[in-house]
Design an enzyme around this catalytic site. Structure first.
Site, PDB file in Angstrom:
ATOM      1  N   HIS A 249     -45.293  12.947  42.792  1.00  0.00           N
ATOM      2  CA  HIS A 249     -45.385  14.384  43.023  1.00  0.00           C
ATOM      3  C   HIS A 249     -45.207  15.148  41.711  1.00  0.00           C
ATOM      4  O   HIS A 249     -44.790  14.578  40.697  1.00  0.00           O
ATOM      5  CB  HIS A 249     -44.333  14.844  44.033  1.00  0.00           C
ATOM      6  CG  HIS A 249     -44.714  14.573  45.454  1.00  0.00           C
ATOM      7  ND1 HIS A 249     -44.438  13.375  46.069  1.00  0.00           N
ATOM      8  CD2 HIS A 249     -45.358  15.339  46.381  1.00  0.00           C
ATOM      9  CE1 HIS A 249     -44.896  13.413  47.313  1.00  0.00           C
ATOM     10  NE2 HIS A 249     -45.452  14.586  47.526  1.00  0.00           N
TER      11      HIS A 249
ATOM     12  N   LYS B  86     -41.021  19.423  42.306  1.00  0.00           N
ATOM     13  CA  LYS B  86     -40.516  18.995  43.615  1.00  0.00           C
ATOM     14  C   LYS B  86     -39.042  18.648  43.477  1.00  0.00           C
ATOM     15  O   LYS B  86     -38.653  17.841  42.626  1.00  0.00           O
ATOM     16  CB  LYS B  86     -41.313  17.800  44.138  1.00  0.00           C
ATOM     17  CG  LYS B  86     -40.891  17.388  45.543  1.00  0.00           C
ATOM     18  CD  LYS B  86     -41.873  16.419  46.178  1.00  0.00           C
ATOM     19  CE  LYS B  86     -41.441  16.020  47.576  1.00  0.00           C
ATOM     20  NZ  LYS B  86     -41.301  17.167  48.493  1.00  0.00           N
TER      21      LYS B  86
END
EC number: 1.17.1.8
Length: 234
Positions: A131, A135
Site C-alpha cells: 500500500h 496508510k
C-alpha cells in the site's frame, strides 16, 4: 440520496466525486473530530476516517438514526461493541475491510482456494500486501480478512508480520509511495507454487463500491456485509 462523508481525506474526496457523478448530494463533510456532526437531511453516512475516530463517528451516525457504512480499518477490536450498539439502537451498519467489488470477488476465490488446499499436503502459504506510505495500519484490513479466511478453512492458527511458526501465516506488509493496494496469496511446495493476486489501479474501485453499498443499504435495518450487497450466497 444525501450522503454524509465522515472523513474527508483522499478516499472521502474520491467517494464524493463518484457520488456526485451518480447524481447524489453530499450533505455533510467531516474532516476531524471537532467538526459539527449535523445529520440533517442525510440518508446514509460513509466513514473513511482514521482508526481513533471511526467508532465515535459510527456511533454518532447511529445515534442520529442514520445508516452508516465504514471502510476504516485498524479499529476492529471494537467491532462487536459497535455491532451491539447498532442492534441496541435498531440501526443500520455495514463494515467492509475493502469496498472494491473486485476485491470482494477475490475474497470468494481466496475462500474456495483455501478449502481446496486444505485437502492436500506439502504446501505452505504466505501473503504479501503493498500500500501507499500514508496508510496508517499494517497489515491492511484486506490482508487480515484474507488471512482469517484461510485460517477458518485450514490448520493455520493465526497470522503474523514476524518470522512465522509452522501454524502461522506470514504477511509481508510493504509501504511504497502511490500504490493503491496489491494483495497476493501464494501456496508453495517443493513441486510448484499457486498464487492469486488482486491489484488495484486506483482508488476509484474502492470509492465506487462504497457508494454502491450506500445505495443498497438506504432504508434497511440491521448489520450487513458486502456479501449482502453483492448477493453472494455461495
Amino acid at each position: 440520496m444525501n450522503i454524509a462523508l465522515l472523513g474527508y481525506g483522499r478516499m472521502g474526496k474520491s467517494i464524493e466525486a463518484i457520488a456526485l457523478k451518480r447524481k447524489h448530494t453530499i450533505s455533510l463533510k467531516i474532516s476531524n473530530a471537532n467538526d459539527e456532526f449535523d445529520f440533517t437531511n442525510t440518508d446514509v453516512a460513509i466513514d473513511f476516517s482514521i482508526p481513533t475516530a471511526a467508532v465515535s463517528n459510527i456511533k454518532k451516525a447511529l445515534d442520529a438514526g442514520v445508516p452508516v457504512i465504514s471502510g476504516t480499518t485498524g479499529w476492529l477490536e471494537q467491532y462487536h461493541e459497535v455491532i451491539d450498539y447498532c442492534n441496541a439502537k435498531n440501526g443500520t451498519f455495514l463494515y467492509a475491510s475493502n469496498f472494491s467489488l473486485g476485491v470482494n470477488i477475490f475474497f470468494e476465490i481466496n475462500k474456495k482456494l483455501s478449502e481446496l488446499m486444505a485437502t492436500v499436503d506439502g504446501y505452505s502459504v504466505k501473503m504479501e500486501e503493498i500500500h501507499h506510505t500514508k496508510k496508517l495500519d499494517a497489515p491492511s484490513g484486506t490482508a487480515i480478512t484474507l488471512a482469517e479466511q484461510i485460517i477458518e478453512n485450514t490448520d493455520y492458527k493465526k497470522w503474523t508480520l514476524d518470522q512465522p511458526n509452522s501454524d502461522e501465516i506470514h504477511i509481508d506488509a510493504k509501504r511504497i509511495p502511490e500504490v493503491p493496494g496489491t494483495h497476493e496469496v501464494t501456496y508453495n511446495s517443493e513441486i510448484d507454487s499457486i498464487s492469486i493476486k488482486h491489484t488495484a489501479h486506483s482508488r476509484q474501485g474502492f470509492a465506487l463500491g462504497a457508494v454502491v453499498a450506500a445505495e443498497w443499504i438506504k432504508d434497511k435495518k440491521g448489520v450487513y456485509t458486502m456479501r449482502d450487497v453483492l448477493q453472494i450466497n455461495v
